[in-house]
Design a protein around this motif. Structure first.
Motif: not given
Length: 493
Positions: A55-68, A166-175
């Motif tokens: 589910f994280i991989r499905e939704t994390i791209p939508s958060l890139a604009p807010a972080l960038a 356990i720690a999970l680290i996901y990159p937030v990538v700009s499209e």
């Protein structure tokens, strides 16, 4: 004396119903416990992380604009983290997109944060866990992996095993640039002790478990009571039949045609009842033959002898009537006396041949009726003391009653008694019948071969009892007969 019920119907029915309920509940609790234990042993942090990863991989791209964005949209990122940490809900930055609620039990999200491309923490939940929003909020292992991920354009999500999670680290990538603009860090906490994992599994379902147990108990009780009702009704049929057999009515059969164990038992009991009916009939026939032989002996030894003597005296009267009228008159008086004795003997025998009071009354009542009739017939004073006794098989009752008849018949013929005491008593192991008179008595050792006394001994011995006769010339006679209970009568008391 009251006779307790052999089958406590309602008690048995409820015992069976509750047994069914307890077995059902125990099975549910055991199955649930084994399932929880299985899950607690087989679910690992990696499996929980894999569930969350989808589910994280499905939704994390939508958060890139807010972080960038410049400045970073911290409010949007913080709202997303609050939903993730406190509600286990993963949603897209776009409110129109669907959201997913993920159950991570027994793990839980202890911390989550967004980090920009420079490694600065821009959002952290729960906020009180990292008030300063600096690198000190993460462990050294997490910081090292985070630096590597932010500086490498091809880096993928990282998983780091911690001491208690356990720690999970996901990159937030700009499209647009296809390069990392930041990272999402999720710290999953994992209980180390198995009991704590079991508690976390069970806690969310306590209300549902309680409701299931209550409904199962109610349904199990109703179903168990209904099932036990059929069984108890079949047992009641057995009870009614055994009560009829106890009263000597062996023609009553158990109506149960089922093929299970109770049906087989009913058929065996029916066979036993038929055999007992045949045995009772045989014993009645034997008793009838014995009674006929006894009456024949009585007629031969008493009535016939008196009639023969009377006929001899009448012959003397006929021979001396004209020549010696005085002697003829004496012979005639003797003939009259002998005929009176014969009449008395016949009257006593006819009295014995009357229908048994046992046919209409239990033994204690039959004893009272017979002694009263005998006293009225003989004019002898009687003292009757009869206790309540348990139901006895018919052969036992007949034997005791015939013994009473024989004893009173001997009192009437031989003892010249003025009073008789009759006592029927119940003991812990049997029944005691006592007949005592104040007559002339006799020598017991010389009279043991008499037909009446032999018959008494045989009747009592046939039932496993004992007969005691105490008498001395001039001191009356005391007869005591003890007969043990039959097994059925003992169990009914």
């Amino acid at each position: 004396m009251r006779i307790r019920t052999l089958i406590p119907r309602q008690h048995l029915r409820w015992k069976l119903a509750w047994s069914y309920t307890l077995v059902t509940l125990s099975a549910i609790v055991l199955a649930g416990s084994l399932l929880v234990l299985f899950l607690a042993l087989t679910i690992t942090p990696d499996r929980v992380a894999n569930l969350l990863d989808v589910f994280i991989r499905e939704t994390i791209p939508s958060l890139a604009p807010a972080l960038a964005s410049e400045p970073t949209d911290a409010e949007t990122l913080d709202t997303w983290l609050q939903s993730l940490v406190f509600q286990n809900t993963i949603r897209s930055a776009d409110a129109a997109e669907p959201a997913w609620r993920v159950d991570l039990t027994p793990a839980f999200i202890a911390e989550a944060a967004f980090v920009d491309q420079q490694g600065n923490i821009v959002a952290f939940e729960p906020a009180q866990a990292c008030a300063s929003l600096n690198a000190a909020c993460f462990s050294y292992d997490v910081l090292a992996r985070l630096d590597l991920l932010l500086t490498s354009p091809t880096a993928d999500a990282q998983t780091i095993s911690l001491g208690d999670g356990i720690a999970l680290i996901y990159p937030v990538v700009s499209e647009s640039s296809r390069s990392p603009v930041g990272a999402l860090v999720i710290i999953l906490a994992w209980p180390q002790h198995i009991l704590e994992r079991i508690r976390l599994f069970v806690a969310p379902f306590m209300r549902a478990i309680a409701l299931i147990i209550i409904l199962t108990a109610l349904l199990g009780t109703v179903f168990g009571y209904w099932t036990a009702r059929t069984l108890s009704q079949r047992l009641e049929k057995l009870e009614r039949a055994t009560r009829e057999w106890e009263a000597g009515r062996f023609t009553i059969m158990v109506q149960d045609d089922t093929q299970d164990e109770l049906g087989a038992l009913a058929r065996r009991l029916n066979e036993m009842a038929a055999q007992l009916q045949h045995l009772v009939h045989t014993r009645e026939m034997v008793a009838m033959l014995e009674e006929r032989h006894r009456l024949a002996r009585e007629l031969h030894d008493a009535v016939k002898q008196h009639l023969f003597s009377a006929s001899m005296q009448l012959g003397v009267v006929q021979a001396l009537l004209e020549t010696e009228p005085v002697r003829a008159r004496g012979a005639l008086h003797e003939a009259q006396r002998l005929l009176r004795h014969a009449q008395e003997e016949l009257t006593a025998l006819i009295h014995e041949l009357r229908p048994l009071p046992l046919r209409d009354h239990p033994l204690p009542k039959a004893v009272q009726i017979y002694v009263a009739q005998w006293a009225e017939h003989t004019g002898c004073t009687t003292d009757v003391d009869v206790d309540e006794v348990p139901p006895l098989p018919l052969p036992h009752q007949i034997a005791l009653f015939r013994l009473l008849q024989e004893a009173l018949n001997n009192v009437e013929r031989h003892s010249q008694a003025h009073s008789v005491k009759v006592h029927l008593a119940s003991t812990p192991d049997g029944v005691l019948l006592s007949i005592e008179d104040d007559g002339v008595g006799f020598d017991v050792h010389e009279a043991t071969a008499g037909v009446g006394l032999v018959s008494m001994h045989e009747r009592v011995r046939a039932l496993g009892g004992r007969l005691t006769i105490r008498s001395n010339p001039g001191h009356g006679t005391h007869i005591m007969a003890y007969v043990p209970y039959a097994q059925s009568a003992r169990e009914a008391t």
